[in-house]
Design an enzyme around this catalytic site. Structure first.
Site: not given
Length: 582
Positions: A34-35, A72, A76, A129, A131, A232, A335-336, A413
């Site tokens: 994540d990130d 994110c 996903r 996660k 989300h 993140h 994710d990004n 992001k």
């Protein structure tokens, strides 16, 4: 290697790379960070210790042109459904903005990976996660939570970011829990909160699921989705891991970024012609009394990446222990791009109070939302020079370090320039990947929409024409399975367009015989045109020189937007419906 034939030289060197007795129905493990920026892992040029990701890359393939959706929730949704995010109902975040593309919830007529492989005899598990549903609280509704969308077991959070030492919206199965009142918690997770960190818990529960599967369902293949929240913000990591990076970042942004760029080019991940985007704020502009803090922020980010890598190592060891590793396809991506968000980085320094300033809460009580207090009633500390890491801090690492993480690209992001959408993708499949191919680099452009077709092909599963009582939309991606076996057909690499939109930022990528074209724009701004074959950092805008390319590519984007619930452009800003529960 030319852009049009990214695997040709590799295949010529490798010769036949397809195993004679290719295995059927492998297990599939998808691991998402994540990130995490393009260059953070060691095998993508970083100085951060990621020995397990590096080993995966050495034993498998690295993709140099793999893309996410820039944020994110959308990524996903695309991973789970195989569709562009708007067509899956997740063009923005988990808020219903009143149009199909911005419903803020994964559509019921878009089957998830778990729902797709279950008919082929797979078990499906998820940690981390979720989300992709606006309903994140204990009371639900839960009809768009993992167990209702095909997964057999779930340990994780239903919402996005939160405290690593005491995560919010934590769920086991369908029940909201506290990390410290969880009846299945390992002994080292103490009721007082010590011994627990969400990154470790995500990995350890994945290990548990693999071990339990081997004991209870050994005859069935499995799909495991491991969705880390690291790295993140907030910057939360054990002090001993942060100390490993003490002093490493004292030289500032370019002292880290330039060596990353040099390693990327020397390793062949990027071409020698690849430039380096400018840093947004040079180290010389950082006040002297803030430099120790800035270095500590990046050290904590690095510690979070290393902690995640260690968890991945424990998962890989469990695959080995259970005998599953040989015929398990392991994929790792982010994710990004890295986040330039400045949470906790502004305002005056917040001192640590001597006494609680707010109400204490029981460690057994599930946390339904992020608060400004720890369970001890202490305020979360923010502000310039608040050293990150401990449970009572809430700080991000900021734009210039995000630029370092995204080396060599620009922007971050939420943007759809290369820094926002370029992700590492590492794939290992021992049973089908010949020795000659391992450690190679795939230069073909690929996208997260390609993962669902890949999993379907690996599992021998069919994509349905109807699901949930409705007609489905055909998947837009292509399987990466030929890349993994090394029998890529060069003709398949020509001309496939890929598309993006997030918060008004938009792009289309489509190579042809003249160049590797990307048309991209910031929200409300005119189109920019780049030839990524010579300008991957998007430094030389060719829109004025090639208006015919702008017209042709923008027409493609308009058609895609009309057919994928992207319009009205700006729909993500619509008035939210009050349908979110806690």
């Amino acid at each position: 290697m030319s852009v049009a034939f990214p695997l040709a030289a590799l295949l010529a060197l490798c010769g036949p790379a397809v195993a004679a007795d290719a295995p059927a129905r492998p297990n599939v493990v998808v691991i998402m960070a994540d990130d995490m920026g393009f260059s953070d892992a060691g095998c993508y040029g970083g100085e951060i210790a990621t020995p397990h990701l590096d080993a995966l890359a050495a034993e498998g393939l690295r993709f140099s042109r793999f893309y996410n959706t820039g944020r994110c929730c959308p990524t996903r949704a695309s991973l789970l459904s195989g569709h562009y995010p708007h067509a899956a109902g997740m063009g923005w975040m988990i808020a219903d903005r009143g149009t199909p593309g911005y419903a803020g919830s994964l559509r019921k007529d878009r089957p998830t990976l778990a729902e797709l492989v279950k008919p082929a005899g797979y078990r499906a598990y998820i940690t981390g996660k979720w989300h992709v549903s606006p309903h994140t609280g204990a009371k639900g509704p839960k009809d768009n939570w993992p167990l209702a969308r095909g997964f057999d077991r779930f340990y994780g959070s239903t919402t996005g970011s939160g405290d690593y030492w005491d995560p919010v919206t934590l769920v086991r199965g369908d029940e909201a829990i506290s990390a410290f009142a969880d009846p299945l918690r390992p002994a080292e997770w103490k009721p007082d909160g010590s011994g627990y960190h969400y990154t470790d818990a995500i990995a350890d529960e994945a290990v548990r699921f693999v071990g339990d599967h081997a004991k209870e369902h050994a005859d069935a293949p499995f799909l495991l989705y491991v969705a880390f929240t690291a790295p993140h913000w907030p910057l939360h990591a054990p002090p001993e891991l942060i100390e490993r990076y003490d002093g490493l970042y004292d030289g500032g942004f370019n002292a880290v970024r330039k060596p990353r760029w040099e390693r990327q080019r020397a390793s062949g991940l990027l071409s020698e012609a690849t430039g380096l985007a400018p840093v947004p704020k040079p180290w010389s502009q950082v006040p002297e009394d803030q430099r120790e803090w800035e270095a500590a922020c990046m050290a904590t980010h690095a510690a979070m990446v290393t902690q995640m890598d260690a968890g991945i190592g424990r998962l890989l060891a469990e695959l080995d222990r259970t005998g599953a590793a040989e015929n398990t396809v392991v994929m790792f991506l982010s994710d990004n791009g890295a986040s330039a968000e400045d949470q906790g980085r502004f305002g005056p320094f917040t001192p640590r109070p001597d006494e609680p300033t707010g109400k204490k809460t029981s460690p057994e009580e599930p946390r339904s939302r992020r608060t400004q207090l720890t369970r001890d009633g202490l305020p979360l500390r923010r502000g310039v020079n608040v050293m990150p890491g401990p449970p009572d801090t809430f700080v991000a690492y900021g734009e210039s370090w995000a630029n370092v993480s995204n080396t060599p690209f620009r922007l971050y992001k939420s943007h759809v320039h290369e820094g926002g959408i370029s992700t590492p993708l590492i794939v290992r499949w021992p049973a089908a990947m010949r020795e000659e191919l391992r450690g190679g680099i795939v230069r073909d452009r690929s996208h997260v929409i390609d993962l669902a077709p890949t999993v379907l092909e690996l599992a021998g599963a069919e994509y349905p024409t109807e699901f949930g009582g409705s007609q489905t939309k055909p998947l837009p991606g292509r399987s990466l399975e030929p890349d993994l076996r090394g029998d890529m057909q060069i003709a398949r690499l020509e001309g496939r367009p890929l598309f993006w939109e997030h918060q008004g930022n938009r792009a289309v990528s489509k190579p042809d015989g003249e160049g590797d074209w990307k048309l991209v724009a910031e929200a409300g701004e005119p189109w920019e045109l780049y030839d990524l074959s010579t300008d991957r950092i998007e430094a030389n805008d060719l829109s004025k020189q090639r208006p015919e390319k702008v017209a042709a590519l923008s027409a493609l984007w308009d058609e895609w937007a009309a057919n994928n619930d992207v319009l009205p452009l700006g729909g993500w800003k619509g008035k939210p419906k009050r349908n979110r529960t806690r």
